[in-house]
Design a protein around this motif. Structure first.
Motif, PDB file in Angstrom:
ATOM      1  N   PHE A 106      24.724  49.513  69.582  1.00 48.37           N
ATOM      2  CA  PHE A 106      25.976  50.039  69.054  1.00 48.37           C
ATOM      3  C   PHE A 106      26.923  50.341  70.210  1.00 48.37           C
ATOM      4  O   PHE A 106      26.531  50.933  71.216  1.00 48.37           O
ATOM      5  CB  PHE A 106      25.696  51.297  68.248  1.00 48.37           C
ATOM      6  CG  PHE A 106      26.916  52.064  67.841  1.00 48.37           C
ATOM      7  CD1 PHE A 106      27.253  53.248  68.478  1.00 48.37           C
ATOM      8  CD2 PHE A 106      27.728  51.615  66.820  1.00 48.37           C
ATOM      9  CE1 PHE A 106      28.370  53.965  68.114  1.00 48.37           C
ATOM     10  CE2 PHE A 106      28.855  52.320  66.438  1.00 48.37           C
ATOM     11  CZ  PHE A 106      29.175  53.507  67.086  1.00 48.37           C
ATOM     12  N   VAL A 107      28.193  49.958  70.032  1.00 48.07           N
ATOM     13  CA  VAL A 107      29.213  50.248  71.027  1.00 48.07           C
ATOM     14  C   VAL A 107      30.162  51.326  70.510  1.00 48.07           C
ATOM     15  O   VAL A 107      30.383  52.338  71.162  1.00 48.07           O
ATOM     16  CB  VAL A 107      30.003  48.976  71.384  1.00 48.07           C
ATOM     17  CG1 VAL A 107      31.172  49.297  72.316  1.00 48.07           C
ATOM     18  CG2 VAL A 107      29.088  47.934  72.009  1.00 48.07           C
ATOM     19  N   GLY A 108      30.738  51.087  69.343  1.00 51.41           N
ATOM     20  CA  GLY A 108      31.673  52.044  68.782  1.00 51.41           C
ATOM     21  C   GLY A 108      32.067  51.644  67.387  1.00 51.41           C
ATOM     22  O   GLY A 108      31.772  50.529  66.935  1.00 51.41           O
ATOM     23  N   ALA A 146      27.470  41.188  77.903  1.00 55.64           N
ATOM     24  CA  ALA A 146      26.764  40.966  76.642  1.00 55.64           C
ATOM     25  C   ALA A 146      27.639  40.103  75.736  1.00 55.64           C
ATOM     26  O   ALA A 146      28.804  39.851  76.039  1.00 55.64           O
ATOM     27  CB  ALA A 146      26.472  42.293  75.936  1.00 55.64           C
ATOM     28  N   VAL A 147      27.050  39.684  74.639  1.00 51.92           N
ATOM     29  CA  VAL A 147      27.835  39.121  73.544  1.00 51.92           C
ATOM     30  C   VAL A 147      28.258  40.287  72.652  1.00 51.92           C
ATOM     31  O   VAL A 147      27.420  41.094  72.250  1.00 51.92           O
ATOM     32  CB  VAL A 147      27.028  38.090  72.741  1.00 51.92           C
ATOM     33  CG1 VAL A 147      27.850  37.582  71.556  1.00 51.92           C
ATOM     34  CG2 VAL A 147      26.611  36.927  73.630  1.00 51.92           C
ATOM     35  N   TYR A 148      29.544  40.352  72.375  1.00 56.94           N
ATOM     36  CA  TYR A 148      30.098  41.433  71.579  1.00 56.94           C
ATOM     37  C   TYR A 148      30.396  40.940  70.167  1.00 56.94           C
ATOM     38  O   TYR A 148      31.010  39.879  69.988  1.00 56.94           O
ATOM     39  CB  TYR A 148      31.370  41.966  72.228  1.00 56.94           C
ATOM     40  CG  TYR A 148      31.080  42.858  73.410  1.00 56.94           C
ATOM     41  CD1 TYR A 148      30.596  42.336  74.603  1.00 56.94           C
ATOM     42  CD2 TYR A 148      31.274  44.234  73.338  1.00 56.94           C
ATOM     43  CE1 TYR A 148      30.301  43.151  75.677  1.00 56.94           C
ATOM     44  CE2 TYR A 148      30.999  45.058  74.412  1.00 56.94           C
ATOM     45  CZ  TYR A 148      30.506  44.509  75.579  1.00 56.94           C
ATOM     46  OH  TYR A 148      30.221  45.320  76.649  1.00 56.94           O
ATOM     47  N   TYR A 149      29.974  41.736  69.202  1.00 53.61           N
ATOM     48  CA  TYR A 149      30.143  41.395  67.794  1.00 53.61           C
ATOM     49  C   TYR A 149      30.938  42.483  67.087  1.00 53.61           C
ATOM     50  O   TYR A 149      30.706  43.675  67.320  1.00 53.61           O
ATOM     51  CB  TYR A 149      28.790  41.285  67.100  1.00 53.61           C
ATOM     52  CG  TYR A 149      27.861  40.255  67.668  1.00 53.61           C
ATOM     53  CD1 TYR A 149      26.973  40.561  68.690  1.00 53.61           C
ATOM     54  CD2 TYR A 149      27.852  38.954  67.163  1.00 53.61           C
ATOM     55  CE1 TYR A 149      26.107  39.610  69.212  1.00 53.61           C
ATOM     56  CE2 TYR A 149      26.989  37.996  67.668  1.00 53.61           C
ATOM     57  CZ  TYR A 149      26.129  38.335  68.690  1.00 53.61           C
ATOM     58  OH  TYR A 149      25.275  37.393  69.192  1.00 53.61           O
ATOM     59  N   PHE A 188      29.354  45.979  68.218  1.00 55.13           N
ATOM     60  CA  PHE A 188      28.009  45.984  68.763  1.00 55.13           C
ATOM     61  C   PHE A 188      27.935  44.962  69.885  1.00 55.13           C
ATOM     62  O   PHE A 188      28.816  44.106  69.998  1.00 55.13           O
ATOM     63  CB  PHE A 188      26.981  45.629  67.679  1.00 55.13           C
ATOM     64  CG  PHE A 188      26.853  46.665  66.596  1.00 55.13           C
ATOM     65  CD1 PHE A 188      27.802  46.757  65.589  1.00 55.13           C
ATOM     66  CD2 PHE A 188      25.788  47.545  66.599  1.00 55.13           C
ATOM     67  CE1 PHE A 188      27.690  47.717  64.604  1.00 55.13           C
ATOM     68  CE2 PHE A 188      25.659  48.509  65.611  1.00 55.13           C
ATOM     69  CZ  PHE A 188      26.625  48.594  64.608  1.00 55.13           C
ATOM     70  N   ARG A 189      26.906  45.067  70.684  1.00 56.15           N
ATOM     71  CA  ARG A 189      26.730  44.074  71.745  1.00 56.15           C
ATOM     72  C   ARG A 189      25.250  43.789  71.925  1.00 56.15           C
ATOM     73  O   ARG A 189      24.393  44.615  71.585  1.00 56.15           O
ATOM     74  CB  ARG A 189      27.348  44.552  73.052  1.00 56.15           C
ATOM     75  CG  ARG A 189      26.694  45.781  73.665  1.00 56.15           C
ATOM     76  CD  ARG A 189      27.517  46.249  74.870  1.00 56.15           C
ATOM     77  NE  ARG A 189      26.897  47.384  75.537  1.00 56.15           N
ATOM     78  CZ  ARG A 189      27.467  48.076  76.528  1.00 56.15           C
ATOM     79  NH1 ARG A 189      28.684  47.723  76.976  1.00 56.15           N
ATOM     80  NH2 ARG A 189      26.841  49.090  77.088  1.00 56.15           N
ATOM     81  N   TRP A 208      29.452  40.082  59.640  1.00 59.16           N
ATOM     82  CA  TRP A 208      29.415  39.998  61.095  1.00 59.16           C
ATOM     83  C   TRP A 208      30.216  38.793  61.564  1.00 59.16           C
ATOM     84  O   TRP A 208      30.231  37.745  60.913  1.00 59.16           O
ATOM     85  CB  TRP A 208      27.971  39.850  61.574  1.00 59.16           C
ATOM     86  CG  TRP A 208      27.161  41.085  61.363  1.00 59.16           C
ATOM     87  CD1 TRP A 208      26.554  41.486  60.216  1.00 59.16           C
ATOM     88  CD2 TRP A 208      26.893  42.086  62.336  1.00 59.16           C
ATOM     89  NE1 TRP A 208      25.909  42.685  60.405  1.00 59.16           N
ATOM     90  CE2 TRP A 208      26.102  43.083  61.695  1.00 59.16           C
ATOM     91  CE3 TRP A 208      27.234  42.261  63.677  1.00 59.16           C
ATOM     92  CZ2 TRP A 208      25.658  44.221  62.365  1.00 59.16           C
ATOM     93  CZ3 TRP A 208      26.778  43.388  64.335  1.00 59.16           C
ATOM     94  CH2 TRP A 208      26.010  44.359  63.686  1.00 59.16           C
ATOM     95  N   GLY A 209      30.842  38.962  62.738  1.00 58.98           N
ATOM     96  CA  GLY A 209      31.464  37.829  63.387  1.00 58.98           C
ATOM     97  C   GLY A 209      30.443  37.033  64.174  1.00 58.98           C
ATOM     98  O   GLY A 209      29.259  37.383  64.231  1.00 58.98           O
TER      99      GLY A 209
END
Length: 121
Positions: free
Chosen positions: A47-49, A92-95, A37-38, A111-112
């Motif tokens: 949601f990214v993937g 963005a910040v990616y998690y 996610f970002r 979550w990271g």
């Protein structure tokens, strides 16, 4: 309990590539679907993937489809996000997250801390 640590973020120019890594510690990593996610400033988490627990299937948001790829190495407790043809809108910040492997953030249990990706034009 699963502890996630992302790495690989940074500053790149538009059109360049980055690979993010997410290393998991704890038990049963291979039982979890993994998502990326970002979140950009003043925007909602997006949601990214995601990738299934076995790694046999991935799916992506339309905004990154064809440019991003996800893979995982269950032996190394690691999931990767390969990002190509980066755009400023990808900033963005990616998690990474462990859970259902869906596109809904509420379905993830762990979550990271996130890693910053900045794409300059």
């Amino acid at each position: 309990q699963v502890h996630l640590v992302e790495s690989g973020g940074g500053l790149v120019q538009a059109g360049e590539s980055l690979t993010l890594s997410c290393v998991a510690s704890g038990r049963n990593f291979s039982n979890y679907g993994m998502g990326w996610f970002r979140q950009a400033p003043e925007k909602a988490r997006e949601f990214v993937g995601a990738i299934t627990s076995s790694g046999d299937s991935t799916y992506f948001a339309d905004s990154v489809k064809g440019r991003f790829a996800i893979s995982r190495d269950n032996a190394e407790n690691t999931v990767y996000l390969q990002m190509d043809s980066l755009k400023p809108d990808d900033t963005a910040v990616y998690y990474c997250a462990a859970g259902a492997g869906s596109r809904w953030w509420v379905e993830y249990d762990y979550w990271g801390q996130g890693t910053q990706v900045t794409v300059s034009s």
